[in-house]
Scaffold this motif. Structure first.
Motif, PDB file in Angstrom:
ATOM      1  N   HIS A 152       0.863  -1.183   0.000  1.00 55.23           N
ATOM      2  CA  HIS A 152       0.000   0.000   0.000  1.00 55.23           C
ATOM      3  C   HIS A 152       0.897   1.231   0.000  1.00 55.23           C
ATOM      4  CE1 HIS A 152      -4.108   1.624   0.669  1.00 55.23           C
ATOM      5  NE2 HIS A 152      -3.466   2.640   1.220  1.00 55.23           N
ATOM      6  N   VAL A 153       0.440   2.295  -0.650  1.00 53.10           N
ATOM      7  CA  VAL A 153       1.234   3.512  -0.798  1.00 53.10           C
ATOM      8  C   VAL A 153       0.389   4.722  -0.443  1.00 53.10           C
ATOM      9  CG1 VAL A 153       2.572   4.940  -2.408  1.00 53.10           C
ATOM     10  CG2 VAL A 153       2.586   2.448  -2.660  1.00 53.10           C
ATOM     11  N   TRP A 154       0.980   5.644   0.307  1.00 56.99           N
ATOM     12  CA  TRP A 154       0.392   6.965   0.531  1.00 56.99           C
ATOM     13  C   TRP A 154       1.243   7.983  -0.218  1.00 56.99           C
ATOM     14  CZ3 TRP A 154       0.942   3.439   4.501  1.00 56.99           C
ATOM     15  CH2 TRP A 154      -0.257   2.981   5.086  1.00 56.99           C
ATOM     16  N   VAL A 155       0.583   8.971  -0.796  1.00 56.82           N
ATOM     17  CA  VAL A 155       1.291   9.991  -1.571  1.00 56.82           C
ATOM     18  C   VAL A 155       1.107  11.346  -0.893  1.00 56.82           C
ATOM     19  CG1 VAL A 155       1.661  11.011  -3.839  1.00 56.82           C
ATOM     20  CG2 VAL A 155       0.767   8.673  -3.659  1.00 56.82           C
ATOM     21  N   LEU A 156       2.235  11.978  -0.556  1.00 51.82           N
ATOM     22  CA  LEU A 156       2.229  13.267   0.116  1.00 51.82           C
ATOM     23  C   LEU A 156       2.731  14.332  -0.851  1.00 51.82           C
ATOM     24  CD1 LEU A 156       1.666  14.138   3.139  1.00 51.82           C
ATOM     25  CD2 LEU A 156       4.150  14.151   3.430  1.00 51.82           C
ATOM     26  N   ALA A 157       2.026  15.446  -0.933  1.00 54.77           N
ATOM     27  CA  ALA A 157       2.456  16.582  -1.752  1.00 54.77           C
ATOM     28  C   ALA A 157       2.076  17.860  -1.024  1.00 54.77           C
ATOM     29  CB  ALA A 157       1.821  16.541  -3.140  1.00 54.77           C
ATOM     30  N   GLN A 158       3.046  18.761  -0.885  1.00 54.04           N
ATOM     31  CA  GLN A 158       2.831  20.031  -0.174  1.00 54.04           C
ATOM     32  C   GLN A 158       2.214  19.805   1.201  1.00 54.04           C
ATOM     33  OE1 GLN A 158       0.593  22.266  -3.156  1.00 54.04           O
ATOM     34  NE2 GLN A 158       2.491  23.250  -3.839  1.00 54.04           N
ATOM     35  N   GLY A 159       2.703  18.771   1.871  1.00 56.99           N
ATOM     36  CA  GLY A 159       2.289  18.504   3.240  1.00 56.99           C
ATOM     37  C   GLY A 159       0.960  17.806   3.407  1.00 56.99           C
ATOM     38  N   GLN A 160       0.287  17.490   2.290  1.00 52.12           N
ATOM     39  CA  GLN A 160      -1.030  16.865   2.371  1.00 52.12           C
ATOM     40  C   GLN A 160      -1.044  15.527   1.648  1.00 52.12           C
ATOM     41  OE1 GLN A 160      -3.142  20.360   0.620  1.00 52.12           O
ATOM     42  NE2 GLN A 160      -4.399  20.284   2.478  1.00 52.12           N
ATOM     43  N   LEU A 161      -1.818  14.581   2.176  1.00 53.76           N
ATOM     44  CA  LEU A 161      -2.013  13.318   1.475  1.00 53.76           C
ATOM     45  C   LEU A 161      -2.958  13.563   0.302  1.00 53.76           C
ATOM     46  CD1 LEU A 161      -2.435  10.678   4.334  1.00 53.76           C
ATOM     47  CD2 LEU A 161      -0.458  11.022   2.844  1.00 53.76           C
ATOM     48  N   ILE A 162      -2.499  13.206  -0.902  1.00 52.05           N
ATOM     49  CA  ILE A 162      -3.331  13.443  -2.086  1.00 52.05           C
ATOM     50  C   ILE A 162      -3.864  12.153  -2.696  1.00 52.05           C
ATOM     51  CG2 ILE A 162      -2.178  15.623  -2.642  1.00 52.05           C
ATOM     52  CD1 ILE A 162      -0.664  14.088  -4.879  1.00 52.05           C
ATOM     53  N   ALA A 163      -3.323  11.019  -2.284  1.00 49.53           N
ATOM     54  CA  ALA A 163      -3.787   9.741  -2.839  1.00 49.53           C
ATOM     55  C   ALA A 163      -3.278   8.598  -1.975  1.00 49.53           C
ATOM     56  CB  ALA A 163      -3.295   9.559  -4.277  1.00 49.53           C
ATOM     57  N   GLN A 164      -3.931   7.470  -2.097  1.00 55.52           N
ATOM     58  CA  GLN A 164      -3.476   6.241  -1.458  1.00 55.52           C
ATOM     59  C   GLN A 164      -4.029   5.068  -2.236  1.00 55.52           C
ATOM     60  OE1 GLN A 164      -5.378   4.591   2.033  1.00 55.52           O
ATOM     61  NE2 GLN A 164      -6.633   6.441   2.261  1.00 55.52           N
ATOM     62  N   GLY A 165      -3.397   3.926  -2.092  1.00 56.52           N
ATOM     63  CA  GLY A 165      -3.852   2.719  -2.768  1.00 56.52           C
ATOM     64  C   GLY A 165      -2.694   1.780  -3.000  1.00 56.52           C
ATOM     65  N   THR A 166      -2.906   0.772  -3.813  1.00 57.98           N
ATOM     66  CA  THR A 166      -1.816  -0.110  -4.201  1.00 57.98           C
ATOM     67  C   THR A 166      -0.848   0.678  -5.080  1.00 57.98           C
ATOM     68  OG1 THR A 166      -2.869  -0.837  -6.244  1.00 57.98           O
ATOM     69  CG2 THR A 166      -3.414  -2.067  -4.224  1.00 57.98           C
TER      70      THR A 166
END
Length: 253
Positions: free
Chosen positions: A209-223
């Motif tokens: 599973h992956v979380w994506v952080l951009a400019q301090g905010q989570l913008i996406a998650q998933g496989t």
């Protein structure tokens, strides 16, 4: 990703430095026994988030829970005693000590015995591929060797949760390929792993599973497959060319 058996829970964590919002209202959970990843562009706040989780920084708002216990802002050595250990992007071993002695420092978290700590160091060195360099000075290691040593020192603390901050950074493709099975075997041994990583082929290979952080905010998650197709992730981090190459590599695997 939620899980009733979450080992780590992050609840609305934020941290600002002056007018800069480095981490903004971040929430996620890490299931026990998982191997997950946090990705995003440089300056996204990933290492700051790791510092907030591990106690090197205290959040302005929000909570960090480890096995249901509130550890928000708790000192790193206390978190290590509870089972959370992190590595650092910039590796700084004790250069004048041997590899064995460096690893033993981590083992002393749980034993005062020098003999036991050195014996544990040898066992950990075997897990990360350093057993033939135990008596070498840390200053004489290659970059790849120092990365393995950083991993070994963390493992010697007997973590339940291991936070890896770009453990593959600075390695060439062959060294990355040799390190991936080491990380996989650590997770297979029962250690929960959360990794910050820019080497997307490794993320695709390792992470559930992956979380994506951009400019301090989570913008996406998933496989990994899902996030590499996410429009915001492509726009903020991957770019269309990289996303296409990752999809093609996935199809060819």
């Amino acid at each position: 990703m939620t899980d009733i058996q979450a080992l780590l829970e992050v609840q609305g964590v934020s941290r600002s430095f002056g007018g800069l919002k480095a981490v903004q209202d971040v929430s996620f959970s890490v299931p026990q026994g998982s191997l997950t990843a946090l990705i995003g562009p440089n300056g996204a706040g990933k290492t700051t988030l790791f510092a907030l989780l591990s106690g090197f920084l205290k959040p302005d708002t929000g909570r960090v829970m480890l096995q249901g216990q509130d550890i928000t802002g708790q000192a790193p050595h206390l978190n290590a005693q509870l089972g959370m250990t992190r590595t650092f992007q910039i590796v700084q071993p004790f250069a004048a000590q041997t590899v064995r002695e460096n690893i033993a420092v981590g083992a002393h978290l749980h034993t005062a015995s020098r003999t036991q700590a050195l014996a544990m160091a040898a066992q950990v060195a075997e897990r990360v591929g350093l057993v033939d360099q135990l008596d070498k000075l840390a200053s004489d290691l290659t970059v790849a060797g120092r990365k393995r040593l950083e991993l070994a020192r963390a493992l010697a603390t007997e973590p339940k949760l291991l936070l890896l901050d770009e453990v593959l950074a600075g390695l060439n493709p062959q060294e990355i390929a040799e390190m991936i099975p080491v990380i996989r075997s650590i997770a297979a041994s029962g250690v929960t792993v959360l990794m910050i990583e820019h080497v997307m082929q490794a993320v695709m290979s390792l992470a559930e599973h992956v979380w994506v952080l951009a400019q301090g905010q989570l913008i996406a998650q998933g496989t990994p497959s899902e996030v590499t197709r996410h429009p915001q992730v492509i726009e903020a981090y991957l770019g269309h060319g990289t996303a296409a190459r990752l999809r093609q590599a996935e199809l060819s695997a």
